[in-house]
Design a protein around this motif. Structure first.
Motif, PDB file in Angstrom:
ATOM      1  N   TRP A   1      13.566   8.187  -4.926  1.00 30.91           N
ATOM      2  CA  TRP A   1      14.327   8.818  -3.839  1.00 30.91           C
ATOM      3  C   TRP A   1      13.517   9.918  -3.160  1.00 30.91           C
ATOM      4  O   TRP A   1      13.505  10.007  -1.925  1.00 30.91           O
ATOM      5  CB  TRP A   1      15.634   9.420  -4.358  1.00 30.91           C
ATOM      6  N   PHE A   2      12.849  10.755  -3.931  1.00 27.05           N
ATOM      7  CA  PHE A   2      12.077  11.838  -3.322  1.00 27.05           C
ATOM      8  C   PHE A   2      11.003  11.280  -2.389  1.00 27.05           C
ATOM      9  O   PHE A   2      10.747  11.835  -1.317  1.00 27.05           O
ATOM     10  CB  PHE A   2      11.444  12.729  -4.396  1.00 27.05           C
ATOM     11  N   GLY A   3      10.371  10.190  -2.781  1.00 26.81           N
ATOM     12  CA  GLY A   3       9.389   9.574  -1.890  1.00 26.81           C
ATOM     13  C   GLY A   3      10.017   9.100  -0.599  1.00 26.81           C
ATOM     14  O   GLY A   3       9.467   9.298   0.491  1.00 26.81           O
ATOM     15  N   SER A   4      11.178   8.471  -0.702  1.00 28.34           N
ATOM     16  CA  SER A   4      11.860   7.988   0.505  1.00 28.34           C
ATOM     17  C   SER A   4      12.325   9.149   1.376  1.00 28.34           C
ATOM     18  O   SER A   4      12.292   9.067   2.609  1.00 28.34           O
ATOM     19  CB  SER A   4      13.051   7.104   0.118  1.00 28.34           C
ATOM     20  N   ALA A   5      12.746  10.246   0.749  1.00 30.17           N
ATOM     21  CA  ALA A   5      13.230  11.398   1.509  1.00 30.17           C
ATOM     22  C   ALA A   5      12.101  12.067   2.285  1.00 30.17           C
ATOM     23  O   ALA A   5      12.278  12.461   3.447  1.00 30.17           O
ATOM     24  CB  ALA A   5      13.890  12.402   0.564  1.00 30.17           C
ATOM     25  N   ILE A   6      10.936  12.201   1.669  1.00 29.20           N
ATOM     26  CA  ILE A   6       9.803  12.817   2.368  1.00 29.20           C
ATOM     27  C   ILE A   6       9.344  11.920   3.516  1.00 29.20           C
ATOM     28  O   ILE A   6       9.023  12.396   4.612  1.00 29.20           O
ATOM     29  CB  ILE A   6       8.655  13.101   1.386  1.00 29.20           C
ATOM     30  N   ALA A   7       9.335  10.608   3.290  1.00 33.00           N
ATOM     31  CA  ALA A   7       8.963   9.678   4.364  1.00 33.00           C
ATOM     32  C   ALA A   7       9.968   9.719   5.510  1.00 33.00           C
ATOM     33  O   ALA A   7       9.631   9.398   6.657  1.00 33.00           O
ATOM     34  CB  ALA A   7       8.863   8.264   3.805  1.00 33.00           C
ATOM     35  N   ASP A   8      11.183  10.129   5.220  1.00 25.31           N
ATOM     36  CA  ASP A   8      12.265  10.137   6.205  1.00 25.31           C
ATOM     37  C   ASP A   8      12.286  11.402   7.063  1.00 25.31           C
ATOM     38  O   ASP A   8      12.975  11.453   8.080  1.00 25.31           O
ATOM     39  CB  ASP A   8      13.607  10.004   5.465  1.00 25.31           C
TER      40      ASP A   8
ATOM     41  N   LEU B   1      11.385   3.866   4.461  1.00 21.44           N
ATOM     42  CA  LEU B   1      11.957   4.566   3.308  1.00 21.44           C
ATOM     43  C   LEU B   1      11.624   3.835   2.010  1.00 21.44           C
ATOM     44  O   LEU B   1      11.337   4.475   0.987  1.00 21.44           O
ATOM     45  CB  LEU B   1      13.472   4.697   3.462  1.00 21.44           C
ATOM     46  N   GLN B   2      11.658   2.511   2.050  1.00 20.65           N
ATOM     47  CA  GLN B   2      11.315   1.755   0.845  1.00 20.65           C
ATOM     48  C   GLN B   2       9.839   1.937   0.505  1.00 20.65           C
ATOM     49  O   GLN B   2       9.480   2.048  -0.676  1.00 20.65           O
ATOM     50  CB  GLN B   2      11.643   0.274   1.024  1.00 20.65           C
ATOM     51  N   GLU B   3       8.992   1.983   1.517  1.00 24.69           N
ATOM     52  CA  GLU B   3       7.568   2.231   1.268  1.00 24.69           C
ATOM     53  C   GLU B   3       7.360   3.606   0.642  1.00 24.69           C
ATOM     54  O   GLU B   3       6.538   3.767  -0.268  1.00 24.69           O
ATOM     55  CB  GLU B   3       6.789   2.121   2.580  1.00 24.69           C
ATOM     56  N   GLY B   4       8.113   4.596   1.118  1.00 25.95           N
ATOM     57  CA  GLY B   4       8.020   5.926   0.521  1.00 25.95           C
ATOM     58  C   GLY B   4       8.432   5.915  -0.936  1.00 25.95           C
ATOM     59  O   GLY B   4       7.792   6.555  -1.786  1.00 25.95           O
ATOM     60  N   ALA B   5       9.495   5.183  -1.235  1.00 20.98           N
ATOM     61  CA  ALA B   5       9.962   5.081  -2.620  1.00 20.98           C
ATOM     62  C   ALA B   5       8.934   4.364  -3.492  1.00 20.98           C
ATOM     63  O   ALA B   5       8.638   4.797  -4.614  1.00 20.98           O
ATOM     64  CB  ALA B   5      11.306   4.348  -2.653  1.00 20.98           C
ATOM     65  N   LEU B   6       8.385   3.271  -2.982  1.00 19.14           N
ATOM     66  CA  LEU B   6       7.370   2.518  -3.726  1.00 19.14           C
ATOM     67  C   LEU B   6       6.149   3.381  -4.014  1.00 19.14           C
ATOM     68  O   LEU B   6       5.633   3.407  -5.140  1.00 19.14           O
ATOM     69  CB  LEU B   6       6.952   1.278  -2.926  1.00 19.14           C
ATOM     70  N   PHE B   7       5.697   4.089  -2.989  1.00 14.98           N
ATOM     71  CA  PHE B   7       4.500   4.915  -3.148  1.00 14.98           C
ATOM     72  C   PHE B   7       4.718   6.006  -4.192  1.00 14.98           C
ATOM     73  O   PHE B   7       3.903   6.183  -5.105  1.00 14.98           O
ATOM     74  CB  PHE B   7       4.122   5.547  -1.808  1.00 14.98           C
ATOM     75  N   ASN B   8       5.802   6.750  -4.067  1.00 14.06           N
ATOM     76  CA  ASN B   8       6.020   7.879  -4.963  1.00 14.06           C
ATOM     77  C   ASN B   8       6.156   7.424  -6.409  1.00 14.06           C
ATOM     78  O   ASN B   8       5.605   8.044  -7.333  1.00 14.06           O
ATOM     79  CB  ASN B   8       7.272   8.648  -4.539  1.00 14.06           C
ATOM     80  N   LEU B   9       6.866   6.332  -6.611  1.00 10.43           N
ATOM     81  CA  LEU B   9       7.051   5.828  -7.972  1.00 10.43           C
ATOM     82  C   LEU B   9       5.747   5.259  -8.523  1.00 10.43           C
ATOM     83  O   LEU B   9       5.385   5.520  -9.682  1.00 10.43           O
ATOM     84  CB  LEU B   9       8.144   4.759  -7.981  1.00 10.43           C
ATOM     85  N   ALA B  10       5.026   4.504  -7.708  1.00 11.70           N
ATOM     86  CA  ALA B  10       3.769   3.907  -8.172  1.00 11.70           C
ATOM     87  C   ALA B  10       2.751   4.983  -8.535  1.00 11.70           C
ATOM     88  O   ALA B  10       2.074   4.892  -9.570  1.00 11.70           O
ATOM     89  CB  ALA B  10       3.202   2.982  -7.093  1.00 11.70           C
ATOM     90  N   VAL B  11       2.641   6.020  -7.706  1.00  5.74           N
ATOM     91  CA  VAL B  11       1.681   7.096  -7.979  1.00  5.74           C
ATOM     92  C   VAL B  11       2.087   7.873  -9.231  1.00  5.74           C
ATOM     93  O   VAL B  11       1.241   8.241 -10.054  1.00  5.74           O
ATOM     94  CB  VAL B  11       1.568   8.031  -6.758  1.00  5.74           C
ATOM     95  N   ALA B  12       3.384   8.120  -9.394  1.00  9.01           N
ATOM     96  CA  ALA B  12       3.857   8.831 -10.587  1.00  9.01           C
ATOM     97  C   ALA B  12       3.527   8.043 -11.852  1.00  9.01           C
ATOM     98  O   ALA B  12       3.073   8.612 -12.858  1.00  9.01           O
ATOM     99  CB  ALA B  12       5.363   9.071 -10.487  1.00  9.01           C
ATOM    100  N   LEU B  13       3.738   6.744 -11.813  1.00  9.42           N
ATOM    101  CA  LEU B  13       3.440   5.904 -12.976  1.00  9.42           C
ATOM    102  C   LEU B  13       1.931   5.808 -13.210  1.00  9.42           C
ATOM    103  O   LEU B  13       1.472   5.784 -14.361  1.00  9.42           O
ATOM    104  CB  LEU B  13       4.037   4.513 -12.777  1.00  9.42           C
ATOM    105  N   PHE B  14       1.171   5.744 -12.129  1.00 10.44           N
ATOM    106  CA  PHE B  14      -0.292   5.736 -12.240  1.00 10.44           C
ATOM    107  C   PHE B  14      -0.761   6.994 -12.974  1.00 10.44           C
ATOM    108  O   PHE B  14      -1.565   6.925 -13.917  1.00 10.44           O
ATOM    109  CB  PHE B  14      -0.904   5.669 -10.841  1.00 10.44           C
TER     110      PHE B  14
END
Length: 325
Positions: free
Chosen positions: A74-81, A95-108
């Motif tokens: 959600w935080f990724g989608s919110a910043i992208a928004d 927004l979905q791209e923001g969510a994907l990015f934030n989660l993927a980077v956090a897991l990385f």
């Protein structure tokens, strides 16, 4: 650990004072907590199902349960928004791209920090040449990001979905420039996160800039970029405040414990010296921490006010989430 976090001001009275200071700065702007920013709850639930967050939480437990992963998304989608004037399907994709990015980077980052046995496979599966190929050729099945490692497969799938969406969405005469900028930003983050460096600018500010680059619909590019920089600095300081005790015990760089980035032989002793002084001083340092974090939030709010009226309103809503967290 509880005593340590209280001593450093990350919990107890020190935490309450800092949050009250942030609330005090937001109060004059009115109530923006109800403003819809980022993915809604139903959209997050669909996101969790589509990208198998339950399986990710099982394979990579260090990041928490499904709800924790949904918050990161959600935080990724919110910043992208924040500066997104698009609507309909295009906004949904951003927004979905923001969510994907934030989660993927956090897991990385989690794998790099907490799961050393999987690091090599992660670097083999997610690296700049592969990402560049996927971004420029999103419909080519040969460029798909994948892994033989079950844990890394989930991270590769998130990055793959992100760059397929980006590569197919960005089009027109500016496609080459936009994709080149995206790769450049991601390369800076990747090179800082996969080789042992811990530059606070790279680990905090650049991801926020990347999320801002997911859309070009905002009105004033220069002012918006400055706003995203200020927001990234606030998030860096906020996270460093919350993580001060853990970073001290693990020897990780932290703004409040000196900028240790492994560059000289003196960095490590200075880091622990700073930690010892802050530990002895206790509440004497809490006021400085409160002023520093509050000033950073104010700078981000003022930057959004100058940059764009929509970004300003949504940024107030985003900052209120930090205050309530």
């Amino acid at each position: 650990m509880n005593w340590l976090t209280r001593r450093l001001g990350c919990s107890g009275r020190g935490r309450l004072r800092l949050l009250e200071s942030l609330r005090g700065q937001l109060a004059p702007a009115g109530n923006h907590e109800s403003l819809q920013t980022g993915l809604g709850h139903s959209e997050l639930c669909r996101f969790a199902q589509q990208y198998r967050l339950h399986e990710i939480a099982t394979a990579i437990p260090h990041r928490g349960d499904v709800e924790d992963l949904m918050v990161i998304a959600w935080f990724g989608s919110a910043i992208a928004d924040l500066g997104c004037y698009d609507s309909g399907e295009k906004r949904d994709r951003i927004l979905q791209e923001g969510a994907l990015f934030n989660l993927a980077v956090a897991l990385f980052d989690t794998v790099m920090d907490e799961m050393p046995a999987h690091r090599d496979q992660l670097k083999l599966s997610v690296n700049i040449p592969l990402i560049r190929g996927r971004l420029w050729n999103p419909l080519n099945p040969d460029t798909r990001l994948t892994s033989r490692d079950p844990a890394i497969t989930h991270i590769a799938a998130l990055f793959d979905a992100l760059f397929v969406s980006l590569g197919s969405r960005v089009e027109g005469n500016s496609r080459g420039r936009e994709l080149s900028e995206i790769i450049s930003l991601f390369s800076a983050m990747y090179n800082g996160g996969s080789n042992g460096e811990r530059d606070p600018f790279r680990t905090k500010v650049l991801p926020v800039l990347f999320l801002g680059r997911l859309n070009y619909s905002f009105r004033n590019y220069v002012l918006m970029e400055d706003f995203y920089c200020q927001l990234g600095k606030f998030i860096q300081l906020y996270d460093d405040w919350l993580d001060m005790a853990r970073d001290a015990l693990q020897g990780k760089p932290n703004y409040f414990l000196n900028h240790w980035t492994h560059t000289t032989l003196l960095d490590k002793p200075l880091f622990y010296l700073s930690f010892g002084v802050r530990l002895l001083g206790g509440s004497l340092f809490h006021r400085h921490t409160t002023r520093t974090v509050t000033r950073a939030m104010n700078d981000a709010i003022e930057a959004s006010r100058f940059a764009d009226p929509l970004a300003y309103q949504r940024n107030l809503s985003l900052c209120s989430k930090f205050v309530l967290s």
